[in-house]
Design a protein around this motif. Structure first.
Motif, PDB file in Angstrom:
ATOM      1  N   CYS A 173       3.662   0.504 -39.782  1.00 45.92           N
ATOM      2  CA  CYS A 173       2.328   1.031 -40.072  1.00 45.92           C
ATOM      3  C   CYS A 173       1.586   1.355 -38.777  1.00 45.92           C
ATOM      4  CB  CYS A 173       1.535   0.007 -40.896  1.00 45.92           C
ATOM      5  SG  CYS A 173      -0.176   0.503 -41.151  1.00 45.92           S
ATOM      6  N   CYS A 176      -1.716  -1.485 -38.950  1.00 45.06           N
ATOM      7  CA  CYS A 176      -1.511  -2.934 -38.807  1.00 45.06           C
ATOM      8  C   CYS A 176      -0.145  -3.286 -38.238  1.00 45.06           C
ATOM      9  CB  CYS A 176      -1.724  -3.632 -40.153  1.00 45.06           C
ATOM     10  SG  CYS A 176      -0.361  -3.344 -41.297  1.00 45.06           S
ATOM     11  N   CYS A 221       0.603   1.644 -46.793  1.00 47.54           N
ATOM     12  CA  CYS A 221       0.817   0.256 -46.384  1.00 47.54           C
ATOM     13  C   CYS A 221      -0.085  -0.661 -47.209  1.00 47.54           C
ATOM     14  CB  CYS A 221       0.506   0.130 -44.903  1.00 47.54           C
ATOM     15  SG  CYS A 221       0.625  -1.533 -44.270  1.00 47.54           S
ATOM     16  N   CYS A 223      -2.087  -2.673 -46.132  1.00 48.28           N
ATOM     17  CA  CYS A 223      -3.398  -2.730 -45.491  1.00 48.28           C
ATOM     18  C   CYS A 223      -4.282  -1.549 -45.905  1.00 48.28           C
ATOM     19  CB  CYS A 223      -3.259  -2.764 -43.975  1.00 48.28           C
ATOM     20  SG  CYS A 223      -2.907  -1.158 -43.241  1.00 48.28           S
TER      21      CYS A 223
HETATM   22 ZN    ZN Z   1      -0.717  -1.389 -42.406  1.00 46.80          ZN
END
Ligand code: ZN
Length: 560
Positions: A173, A176, A221, A223
């Motif tokens: 990612c 993150c 992702c 996140c």
């Molecule tokens: Zn991420």
């Protein structure tokens, strides 16, 4: 079928793309853990350093002469005719250059991904909250696949079997840095096919075409960041306003390099190249695609100009010649500079500017071999081409004017004596400089006496020749002083001859960009030739690297 899996961040120097950055703000940063934030900052720092480097490269303090601001063009007052014809495709008389090869990027069998360039959700994945505009050419994404309205239909009529598939996916990612899993866990968002020529297998003759499908993946992702792998596309370049440079191409690097050679080395028009590919390779490409491949290849090799000029400036001897060239109907000069290891072409105004900028710049300290044009006389360390002088003496000797013919015959005999003496000395062990001058003292004095006696002759050509010899006396006799120096400018003239024929066939170039593409490609091809390196292989490597934004391979070294 070969399946290759390409991991993320392989091509692009930048780790965060415009697609990534558009999704990020203060809130997304606030959601990251301290460890994630640290890892993100590291990538951000690397990108920032890269961005600063690129900014410096583009500015005027850069040491690069080529690129966006060629030094020879910078203080030119623009000729109005230069811009008049900018909308036309370059050096080609084919009237049907209407569409770019962006029409051609998917073969018809790709039905599963046929609509992908339109929008990501067309293939059943969730569209990200941000606008789906990657930093690649906007029209690549917005345009619906298939025949474009008003475009000639032959670009995509051909269905070729896929010979290999390459998956392009990110592994981590961008926000993150969490692992994203491989492409199977992700969703394809776009794809294109590239037709190319397979690498040559030693011992085999012939050509094998490949058709590689490139699939690009994206995934969201945990996140919340939407990660997407994108084909490389170079930033716009002011020196190449009409030529985009991208990995997203129907014509692969080796095929593009072959098209360049069919055009520049074998002097085929775009139309003839199309015919050649169709007849011999059973490959259907539009004239527009062929034209774009050539110009894009020109842009790909353009950064090599710096290396070529540097090699030229370091040379001990440069052969220089010039001939007329037409750009958008305006008369120009095509210059060639040839050293032991470099051939460099340049098109410019019909004046001294290019010679001054390339050789009278204080960085070149070698010898210039040229004809007697007055511009060259500004450079002291030079040689005169004896072929021109001998031709003039012979012309006089064949005159119907008895006196001129008589003097011409004597001059021709003296030059022949000098020439034979020089050839003879070259066969012998090296002698101190000036030995031959001493030996030919009487003949040299005889030539000088002839010149002085005829400097005011009533015969116009004899008078001019006598004055020319006297004016340039020491330079003309330099090869007698040092017989190891070349006698003629044949090295430059022979190379220029190829392009004189090309000019007759093509009628010159049509735009400044077309001229630039022509001169740099011609320079690289001829330099490969004199270095004994295969131009096809080298051009392929350069185009491949340029389309991925990688460092270009250095010019091939001189073969022994
Ligand atoms: Zn991420």
């Amino acid at each position: 079928m070969i399946v290759t899996y390409i991991r993320g961040w392989y091509y692009n120097n930048m780790q965060l793309t415009a697609h990534d950055l558009k999704q990020m703000n203060k809130a997304t940063l606030a959601r990251l853990s301290p460890e994630q934030l640290l890892s993100f900052s590291e990538r951000m720092l690397e990108d920032l350093q890269e961005a600063m480097d690129r900014l410096n490269q583009n500015s005027n303090n850069s040491s690069r002469p080529p690129g966006s601001m060629p030094p020879w063009a910078s203080d030119d007052t623009q000729n109005p005719a230069d811009t008049a014809d900018q909308d036309h495709a370059d050096d080609d008389k084919d009237p049907v250059i209407k569409h770019s090869d962006d029409d051609d990027y998917l073969s018809p069998e790709d039905t599963s991904l046929d609509n992908v360039p339109e929008a990501p959700d067309a293939i059943g994945i969730q569209a990200p909250e941000v606008s789906p505009t990657p930093p690649i050419k906007p029209e690549l994404v917005k345009r619906v696949a298939g025949k474009q309205e008003g475009a000639k239909g032959y670009g995509r009529t051909q269905a070729l079997a896929i010979t290999a598939t390459v998956y392009h996916a990110r592994t981590h990612c961008a926000s993150c840095n969490a692992c994203l899993g491989d492409y199977e866990a992700q969703a394809a968002w776009t794809a294109f096919c590239t037709i190319d020529i397979a690498e040559h297998i030693p011992g085999n003759a012939g050509i094998t075409l490949t058709n590689t499908k490139h699939i690009f993946f994206e995934t969201k992702c945990d996140c919340g960041h939407h990660n997407r792998e994108e084909p490389y596309a170079a930033m716009p370049d002011v020196a190449w306003p009409k030529t985009n440079l991208s990995e997203w191409r129907l014509v692969g690097p080796r095929l593009a390099a072959m098209i360049v050679l069919l055009s520049k080395r074998h002097r085929n028009s775009r139309k003839l190249i199309r015919e050649f590919l169709l007849h011999f390779l059973r490959l259907e490409l539009s004239v527009g695609t062929i034209d774009q491949s050539i110009r894009e290849s020109g842009r790909s090799v353009a950064p090599l100009e710096e290396e070529l000029i540097r090699d030229l400036e370091e040379a001990a001897l440069a052969y220089v010649d010039e001939t007329s060239w037409k750009e958008a109907g305006v008369l120009r000069w095509l210059w060639v500079f040839r050293t032991l290891t470099v051939v460099f072409f340049m098109v410019g105004k019909r004046d001294r500017s290019i010679f001054c900028k390339l050789l009278l710049n204080g960085r070149f300290n070698g010898i210039v071999m040229s004809d007697g044009w007055v511009v060259y006389r500004e450079y002291a360390n030079r040689l005169r081409c004896w072929a021109h002088l001998i031709r003039k003496a012979r012309g006089l000797s064949e005159s119907y004017h008895t006196k001129a013919a008589d003097v011409g015959l004597q001059m021709l005999a003296l030059f022949t004596t000098f020439q034979n003496a020089i050839y003879a000395v070259r066969e012998q062990p090296e002698q101190p400089i000036g030995t031959l001058t001493k030996k030919l003292e009487n003949d040299i004095e005889a030539l000088k006496a002839l010149c002085i006696a005829n400097r005011d002759s009533t015969h116009k050509k004899l008078r001019a020749f006598a004055r020319e010899l006297l004016l340039d006396w020491d330079t003309i006799l330099r090869q007698i002083h040092d017989p190891s120096l070349p006698l003629t400018n044949n090295e430059a003239e022979r190379i220029l001859r190829h392009w004189v024929i090309d000019r007759r066939l093509s009628n010159g170039t049509r735009t400044a960009e077309g001229t630039r593409s022509f001169t740099i490609l011609a320079s690289v091809i001829e330099t490969c030739r004199i270095r004994g390196a295969p131009a096809w292989d080298y051009l392929t490597q350069v185009i491949l690297a340029a389309r991925k934004g990688l460092q270009l391979p250095a010019l091939p070294i001189m073969q022994a």
